[in-house]
Design an enzyme around this catalytic site. Structure first.
Site, PDB file in Angstrom:
ATOM      1  N   TRP A 102      -7.894 -30.335   3.126  1.00 20.22           N
ATOM      2  CA  TRP A 102      -8.096 -29.039   2.458  1.00 20.22           C
ATOM      3  C   TRP A 102      -9.558 -28.631   2.472  1.00 20.22           C
ATOM      4  O   TRP A 102      -9.879 -27.470   2.719  1.00 20.22           O
ATOM      5  CB  TRP A 102      -7.538 -29.060   1.033  1.00 20.22           C
ATOM      6  CG  TRP A 102      -6.068 -29.355   0.993  1.00 20.22           C
ATOM      7  CD1 TRP A 102      -5.449 -30.412   0.389  1.00 20.22           C
ATOM      8  CD2 TRP A 102      -5.005 -28.591   1.601  1.00 20.22           C
ATOM      9  NE1 TRP A 102      -4.093 -30.347   0.585  1.00 20.22           N
ATOM     10  CE2 TRP A 102      -3.792 -29.255   1.321  1.00 20.22           C
ATOM     11  CE3 TRP A 102      -4.974 -27.411   2.352  1.00 20.22           C
ATOM     12  CZ2 TRP A 102      -2.548 -28.766   1.765  1.00 20.22           C
ATOM     13  CZ3 TRP A 102      -3.737 -26.934   2.799  1.00 20.22           C
ATOM     14  CH2 TRP A 102      -2.554 -27.605   2.499  1.00 20.22           C
ATOM     15  N   ASP A 169     -12.317 -26.341  -5.410  1.00 19.17           N
ATOM     16  CA  ASP A 169     -10.870 -26.255  -5.244  1.00 19.17           C
ATOM     17  C   ASP A 169     -10.243 -27.325  -6.142  1.00 19.17           C
ATOM     18  O   ASP A 169     -10.336 -28.512  -5.870  1.00 19.17           O
ATOM     19  CB  ASP A 169     -10.512 -26.498  -3.766  1.00 19.17           C
ATOM     20  CG  ASP A 169      -9.003 -26.533  -3.510  1.00 19.17           C
ATOM     21  OD1 ASP A 169      -8.219 -26.381  -4.465  1.00 19.17           O
ATOM     22  OD2 ASP A 169      -8.624 -26.723  -2.335  1.00 19.17           O
ATOM     23  N   LYS A 193       0.820 -26.979  -8.254  1.00 21.11           N
ATOM     24  CA  LYS A 193       0.632 -28.418  -8.400  1.00 21.11           C
ATOM     25  C   LYS A 193       0.493 -28.857  -9.855  1.00 21.11           C
ATOM     26  O   LYS A 193       0.653 -30.018 -10.146  1.00 21.11           O
ATOM     27  CB  LYS A 193      -0.564 -28.878  -7.583  1.00 21.11           C
ATOM     28  CG  LYS A 193      -0.423 -28.407  -6.124  1.00 21.11           C
ATOM     29  CD  LYS A 193      -0.656 -29.463  -5.106  1.00 21.11           C
ATOM     30  CE  LYS A 193      -0.366 -28.978  -3.705  1.00 21.11           C
ATOM     31  NZ  LYS A 193      -1.434 -28.152  -3.152  1.00 21.11           N
TER      32      LYS A 193
HETATM   33  C1  LIG Z   1      -1.969 -27.770  -1.819  1.00 19.02           C
HETATM   34  C2  LIG Z   1      -3.419 -27.603  -1.735  1.00 19.02           C
HETATM   35  C3  LIG Z   1      -4.010 -26.502  -1.076  1.00 19.02           C
HETATM   36  C4  LIG Z   1      -3.186 -25.445  -0.378  1.00 19.02           C
HETATM   37  O1  LIG Z   1      -2.520 -24.694  -1.306  1.00 19.02           O
HETATM   38  P1  LIG Z   1      -1.623 -23.427  -0.926  1.00 19.02           P
HETATM   39  O2  LIG Z   1      -1.393 -22.825  -2.268  1.00 19.02           O
HETATM   40  O3  LIG Z   1      -0.409 -23.945  -0.258  1.00 19.02           O
HETATM   41  O4  LIG Z   1      -2.421 -22.553  -0.031  1.00 19.02           O
HETATM   42  C5  LIG Z   1      -5.372 -26.402  -1.084  1.00 19.02           C
HETATM   43  N1  LIG Z   1      -6.143 -27.318  -1.676  1.00 19.02           N
HETATM   44  C6  LIG Z   1      -5.627 -28.384  -2.311  1.00 19.02           C
HETATM   45  C7  LIG Z   1      -6.533 -29.369  -2.964  1.00 19.02           C
HETATM   46  C8  LIG Z   1      -4.247 -28.554  -2.353  1.00 19.02           C
HETATM   47  O5  LIG Z   1      -3.726 -29.612  -2.982  1.00 19.02           O
END
Ligand SMILES: *Cc1c(COP(=O)(O)O)cnc(C)c1O
Length: 357
Positions: A102, A169, A193
């Site tokens: 990511w 993030d 998540k």
């Molecule tokens: C799942 C995830 C993403 C991507 O998320 P989307 O909502 O599917 O674009 C980005 N960064 C992290 C840390 C993730 O766990």
């Protein structure tokens, strides 16, 4: 049918009472005489859902004054590009810490908008640890990091003292542990998540960092437009925000982020202790960087993996198959996963060891 032990990496397990309330609202929401799926986002009822969700995030995460909380769409993946588009001029440079798939995607997107300085990377070690020995250049526009690496099972246990604006993030560990928001100028997280269903993305940001780039930004990708519109510049993902609100209410009732952190530590300790004790399994990451949300482990003899997965599935454990770039298993243990589910997994690991002895 009893609810499975959902160790899936995302969309996440949510509390049973949230599923029940969401299901009820689909049939008939409160006194509206309508389903939550058909209600206008311009009604006072839904406006109060957005307001309460923002308020709950501010309260639960202790967001200081000067920050806005907005809901946007496009997932965390859109933030990879939207963030530099709003913060980085073409001739400027941003610093990125490369700790997984990511963060790698994040800095590659940023390169479309300006210069990128990857200050450190653990890519050569298949991202099994978090680099700690690096300098953040003082002339960087911002420093970007990923708090928890969902695929590799590593997590930043602390954040560097950044001389520049820090952005993060937090998709896979937001609301799982106490964080000092004031250390960050922008935090983003795809909701699926730890916050609620997919379709919603939370951005917490200091509005003073905006308005400093000289490029034109299309309205839907301009943070300022979403702040001004109160997350309702256009039709928001009504149901996803509603269910997130239910989950945030649940979280508050349980004792807030502090209590979630206590539970998450307890769950992670239980599983890591078994991974380290059991002669058939081993962890994949540097011990000091181990994630409390996504726990990656493999078998010493990989030929047993399929059989173990089947045994785990037979007792209701789902979502355990590791990401293809790590293999083995990944147990994602988001806020709503009960300790009892982790105990079922641990017992299965014990039983499997006994069976093979
Ligand atoms: C799942 C995830 C993403 C991507 O998320 P989307 O909502 O599917 O674009 C980005 N960064 C992290 C840390 C993730 O766990």
């Amino acid at each position: 049918m009893p609810h499975k032990h959902n160790f899936g990496a995302g969309p996440c397990i949510l509390p049973q009472e949230v599923f029940d309330q969401a299901a009820q609202a689909v049939l008939s929401w409160g006194d509206t005489g309508l389903s939550i799926l058909e209600i206008s986002h311009r009604t006072p009822e839904f406006e109060s859902v957005v307001a309460e969700s923002v308020q709950l995030i501010k309260e639960l995460m202790q967001v200081p004054d000067g920050y806005d909380v907005i809901f946007v769409q496009g997932g965390a993946s859109l933030q990879f590009g939207m963030l530099p588009m709003n913060l980085l001029n073409e001739e400027e440079s941003a610093a990125y810490l490369d700790t997984g798939v990511w963060s790698n995607k994040a800095w590659k997107e940023a390169k479309l908008f300006g210069n990128v300085n990857v200050v450190a990377s653990s890519k050569d070690a298949n991202y099994t640890f978090i680099p700690k020995d690096y300098q953040i250049p003082t002339d960087a526009k911002y420093f970007h990091c990923t708090s928890n690496n969902t695929i590799y099972g590593t997590q930043m246990q602390s954040f560097p003292k950044s001389p520049v604006s820090m952005v993060c993030d937090m998709s896979s560990d937001i609301l799982s542990r106490e964080i000092n928001i004031a250390d960050f100028d922008l935090i983003y997280a795809g909701a699926q998540k730890n916050i609620g269903p997919a379709g919603n993305t939370v951005v917490i940001l200091k509005s003073e960092i905006l308005g400093k780039v000289n490029r034109k930004i299309t309205s839907m990708l301009d943070y300022r437009i979403h702040i001004e519109g109160g997350s309702m510049y256009n039709t928001p993902p009504v149901f996803a925000i509603y269910v997130a609100m239910l989950n945030l209410r649940w979280l508050k009732k349980q004792g807030g982020v502090k209590e979630m952190e206590r539970r998450n530590v307890e769950k992670a300790n239980l599983l890591y202790a078994e991974i380290d004790r059991n002669t058939m399994f081993k962890g994949t990451c540097a011990i000091e960087d181990r994630s409390k949300m996504n726990i990656c482990f493999v078998m010493n003899d990989a030929s047993f993996e399929k059989e173990f997965l089947q045994m785990a599935e037979a007792v209701g454990c789902v979502g355990l198959k590791g990401h293809r770039s790590v293999g083995g298993f990944r147990a994602s243990m988001y806020n709503a996963l009960p300790l009892a589910s982790v105990q079922v997994l641990v017992d299965t690991m014990k039983n499997f060891e006994a069976l093979k002895k």
